[in-house]
Write a protein that holds these residues in place. Structure first.
Motif, PDB file in Angstrom:
ATOM      1  N   GLU A   1       0.827  -1.199   0.000  1.00  0.00           N
ATOM      2  CA  GLU A   1       0.000   0.000   0.000  1.00  0.00           C
ATOM      3  C   GLU A   1       0.867   1.257   0.000  1.00  0.00           C
ATOM      4  OE1 GLU A   1      -3.352   1.809  -0.602  1.00  0.00           O
ATOM      5  OE2 GLU A   1      -3.308  -0.345  -0.249  1.00  0.00           O
ATOM      6  N   GLY A   2       0.621   2.123  -0.927  1.00  0.00           N
ATOM      7  CA  GLY A   2       1.382   3.359  -1.038  1.00  0.00           C
ATOM      8  C   GLY A   2       2.654   3.220  -1.865  1.00  0.00           C
ATOM      9  N   GLN A   3       3.028   1.995  -2.241  1.00  0.00           N
ATOM     10  CA  GLN A   3       4.261   1.763  -2.990  1.00  0.00           C
ATOM     11  C   GLN A   3       3.999   1.348  -4.437  1.00  0.00           C
ATOM     12  OE1 GLN A   3       7.225   2.391  -1.566  1.00  0.00           O
ATOM     13  NE2 GLN A   3       6.055   3.017   0.229  1.00  0.00           N
ATOM     14  N   ARG A   4       2.740   1.220  -4.807  1.00  0.00           N
ATOM     15  CA  ARG A   4       2.407   0.701  -6.134  1.00  0.00           C
ATOM     16  C   ARG A   4       2.990   1.553  -7.257  1.00  0.00           C
ATOM     17  NH1 ARG A   4      -2.433  -2.938  -5.219  1.00  0.00           N
ATOM     18  NH2 ARG A   4      -2.702  -2.743  -3.007  1.00  0.00           N
ATOM     19  N   GLU A   5       2.829   2.852  -7.159  1.00  0.00           N
ATOM     20  CA  GLU A   5       3.341   3.735  -8.218  1.00  0.00           C
ATOM     21  C   GLU A   5       4.862   3.646  -8.322  1.00  0.00           C
ATOM     22  OE1 GLU A   5       1.850   7.727  -8.139  1.00  0.00           O
ATOM     23  OE2 GLU A   5      -0.182   7.033  -7.707  1.00  0.00           O
ATOM     24  N   ALA A   6       5.543   3.627  -7.181  1.00  0.00           N
ATOM     25  CA  ALA A   6       7.005   3.550  -7.190  1.00  0.00           C
ATOM     26  C   ALA A   6       7.474   2.220  -7.774  1.00  0.00           C
ATOM     27  CB  ALA A   6       7.551   3.734  -5.768  1.00  0.00           C
ATOM     28  N   LEU A   7       6.807   1.129  -7.409  1.00  0.00           N
ATOM     29  CA  LEU A   7       7.178  -0.185  -7.943  1.00  0.00           C
ATOM     30  C   LEU A   7       6.913  -0.268  -9.444  1.00  0.00           C
ATOM     31  CD1 LEU A   7       5.849  -2.464  -5.073  1.00  0.00           C
ATOM     32  CD2 LEU A   7       8.240  -2.098  -5.715  1.00  0.00           C
ATOM     33  N   THR A   8       5.797   0.295  -9.871  1.00  0.00           N
ATOM     34  CA  THR A   8       5.481   0.301 -11.299  1.00  0.00           C
ATOM     35  C   THR A   8       6.523   1.099 -12.065  1.00  0.00           C
ATOM     36  OG1 THR A   8       3.126   0.120 -10.790  1.00  0.00           O
ATOM     37  CG2 THR A   8       3.705   0.858 -13.008  1.00  0.00           C
ATOM     38  N   GLN A   9       6.879   2.249 -11.542  1.00  0.00           N
ATOM     39  CA  GLN A   9       7.882   3.089 -12.210  1.00  0.00           C
ATOM     40  C   GLN A   9       9.236   2.395 -12.235  1.00  0.00           C
ATOM     41  OE1 GLN A   9       7.189   6.077 -13.843  1.00  0.00           O
ATOM     42  NE2 GLN A   9       9.191   5.569 -14.669  1.00  0.00           N
ATOM     43  N   ALA A  10       9.582   1.682 -11.166  1.00  0.00           N
ATOM     44  CA  ALA A  10      10.857   0.959 -11.127  1.00  0.00           C
ATOM     45  C   ALA A  10      10.871  -0.143 -12.192  1.00  0.00           C
ATOM     46  CB  ALA A  10      11.078   0.353  -9.738  1.00  0.00           C
ATOM     47  N   ALA A  11       9.753  -0.856 -12.362  1.00  0.00           N
ATOM     48  CA  ALA A  11       9.671  -1.897 -13.387  1.00  0.00           C
ATOM     49  C   ALA A  11       9.806  -1.287 -14.773  1.00  0.00           C
ATOM     50  CB  ALA A  11       8.355  -2.660 -13.262  1.00  0.00           C
ATOM     51  N   ILE A  12       9.179  -0.150 -14.989  1.00  0.00           N
ATOM     52  CA  ILE A  12       9.273   0.532 -16.286  1.00  0.00           C
ATOM     53  C   ILE A  12      10.712   0.985 -16.543  1.00  0.00           C
ATOM     54  CG2 ILE A  12       8.559   2.601 -17.561  1.00  0.00           C
ATOM     55  CD1 ILE A  12       5.798   2.280 -16.176  1.00  0.00           C
ATOM     56  N   ASP A  13      11.341   1.553 -15.522  1.00  0.00           N
ATOM     57  CA  ASP A  13      12.734   2.000 -15.675  1.00  0.00           C
ATOM     58  C   ASP A  13      13.650   0.825 -16.022  1.00  0.00           C
ATOM     59  OD1 ASP A  13      11.913   4.569 -15.107  1.00  0.00           O
ATOM     60  OD2 ASP A  13      12.549   4.504 -12.999  1.00  0.00           O
ATOM     61  N   LYS A  14      13.476  -0.308 -15.323  1.00  0.00           N
ATOM     62  CA  LYS A  14      14.295  -1.498 -15.606  1.00  0.00           C
ATOM     63  C   LYS A  14      14.057  -1.986 -17.040  1.00  0.00           C
ATOM     64  CE  LYS A  14      16.220  -2.821 -11.646  1.00  0.00           C
ATOM     65  NZ  LYS A  14      17.641  -3.060 -11.477  1.00  0.00           N
ATOM     66  N   ALA A  15      12.796  -1.957 -17.472  1.00  0.00           N
ATOM     67  CA  ALA A  15      12.477  -2.398 -18.832  1.00  0.00           C
ATOM     68  C   ALA A  15      13.156  -1.489 -19.851  1.00  0.00           C
ATOM     69  CB  ALA A  15      10.964  -2.398 -19.045  1.00  0.00           C
ATOM     70  N   LEU A  16      13.133  -0.194 -19.597  1.00  0.00           N
ATOM     71  CA  LEU A  16      13.754   0.755 -20.510  1.00  0.00           C
ATOM     72  C   LEU A  16      15.278   0.614 -20.530  1.00  0.00           C
ATOM     73  CD1 LEU A  16      11.559   3.911 -19.823  1.00  0.00           C
ATOM     74  CD2 LEU A  16      11.529   2.446 -21.864  1.00  0.00           C
ATOM     75  N   GLU A  17      15.849   0.116 -19.419  1.00  0.00           N
ATOM     76  CA  GLU A  17      17.291  -0.116 -19.357  1.00  0.00           C
ATOM     77  C   GLU A  17      17.689  -1.406 -20.070  1.00  0.00           C
ATOM     78  OE1 GLU A  17      18.236  -0.144 -15.210  1.00  0.00           O
ATOM     79  OE2 GLU A  17      17.772   1.990 -14.953  1.00  0.00           O
ATOM     80  N   GLY A  18      16.702  -2.221 -20.470  1.00  0.00           N
ATOM     81  CA  GLY A  18      17.005  -3.445 -21.193  1.00  0.00           C
ATOM     82  C   GLY A  18      16.799  -4.718 -20.412  1.00  0.00           C
ATOM     83  N   ASP A  19      16.249  -4.639 -19.211  1.00  0.00           N
ATOM     84  CA  ASP A  19      15.975  -5.840 -18.419  1.00  0.00           C
ATOM     85  C   ASP A  19      14.825  -6.599 -19.093  1.00  0.00           C
ATOM     86  OD1 ASP A  19      14.902  -7.693 -16.547  1.00  0.00           O
ATOM     87  OD2 ASP A  19      15.815  -6.560 -14.903  1.00  0.00           O
ATOM     88  N   VAL A  20      15.139  -7.775 -19.638  1.00  0.00           N
ATOM     89  CA  VAL A  20      14.167  -8.540 -20.416  1.00  0.00           C
ATOM     90  C   VAL A  20      12.981  -8.980 -19.562  1.00  0.00           C
ATOM     91  CG1 VAL A  20      13.844 -10.612 -21.832  1.00  0.00           C
ATOM     92  CG2 VAL A  20      15.960  -9.306 -21.995  1.00  0.00           C
ATOM     93  N   THR A  21      13.233  -9.383 -18.332  1.00  0.00           N
ATOM     94  CA  THR A  21      12.151  -9.823 -17.450  1.00  0.00           C
ATOM     95  C   THR A  21      11.202  -8.676 -17.145  1.00  0.00           C
ATOM     96  OG1 THR A  21      13.644 -11.444 -16.464  1.00  0.00           O
ATOM     97  CG2 THR A  21      11.617 -10.952 -15.260  1.00  0.00           C
ATOM     98  N   ALA A  22      11.744  -7.516 -16.842  1.00  0.00           N
ATOM     99  CA  ALA A  22      10.913  -6.350 -16.568  1.00  0.00           C
ATOM    100  C   ALA A  22      10.148  -5.926 -17.822  1.00  0.00           C
ATOM    101  CB  ALA A  22      11.771  -5.190 -16.055  1.00  0.00           C
ATOM    102  N   LEU A  23      10.810  -6.022 -18.972  1.00  0.00           N
ATOM    103  CA  LEU A  23      10.148  -5.687 -20.232  1.00  0.00           C
ATOM    104  C   LEU A  23       8.966  -6.626 -20.482  1.00  0.00           C
ATOM    105  CD1 LEU A  23      10.081  -4.059 -22.860  1.00  0.00           C
ATOM    106  CD2 LEU A  23      11.701  -5.697 -23.814  1.00  0.00           C
TER     107      LEU A  23
END
Length: 148
Positions: A46-68
């Motif tokens: 609770e309260g961390q959903r946006e931060a976790l979502t943004q972290a997953a997006i950032d990892k995907a943009l960095e090339g992390d295949v799992t996050a993508l």
């Protein structure tokens, strides 16, 4: 666990049937009830959903295949089914359903639709045929009762 144990649902729980299923009177977990672990995890997130979502997006943009893959599965999930388009005769009577079945079979034979798609369409046609048949039977019964 004996009947003397102090469980929340202990007094309501009957013995099991010989086949291993619960005896009547034991409804199990109420519909929509969530496990304690699930509730605890949700409370932690609770309260961390946006931060976790943004972290997953950032990892995907960095090339992390799992996050993508995770992000793409949420943005564009795999389609469960798709629209099927082919010529189907008009169905107004139960007899017309046979013509529709022929058209579906021909579409499969011609490669217009897959056998799985045809099975789905045929299921819809069959349900419609049953509806027409039931309506016709009701109409006939009403006519017979009125004639008495």
């Amino acid at each position: 666990m004996g009947k003397s144990s102090n469980r929340k649902n202990g007094p309501k729980t009957d013995e099991r049937n010989p086949d291993g299923t619960f005896a009547s009177g034991n409804p199990g977990r109420p519909r929509g009830a969530r496990h304690r672990v699930t509730q605890a995890i949700e409370a932690m997130l609770e309260g961390q959903r946006e931060a976790l979502t943004q972290a997953a997006i950032d990892k995907a943009l960095e090339g992390d295949v799992t996050a993508l893959r995770l992000c793409l599965d949420r943005i564009a999930p795999a389609r469960k089914d798709s629209a099927v388009s082919f010529d189907l005769p008009k169905i107004e009577t139960a007899d017309d359903a046979a013509n529709a079945a022929r058209a579906i079979l021909k579409a499969v034979a011609d490669g217009e639709v897959t056998p799985l798609e045809a099975a789905s369409v045929m299921s819809v046609v069959e349900q419609f045929r049953r509806t027409l048949e039931t309506t016709e039977i009701e109409r006939r019964i009403t006519a017979l009762e009125t004639a008495k």
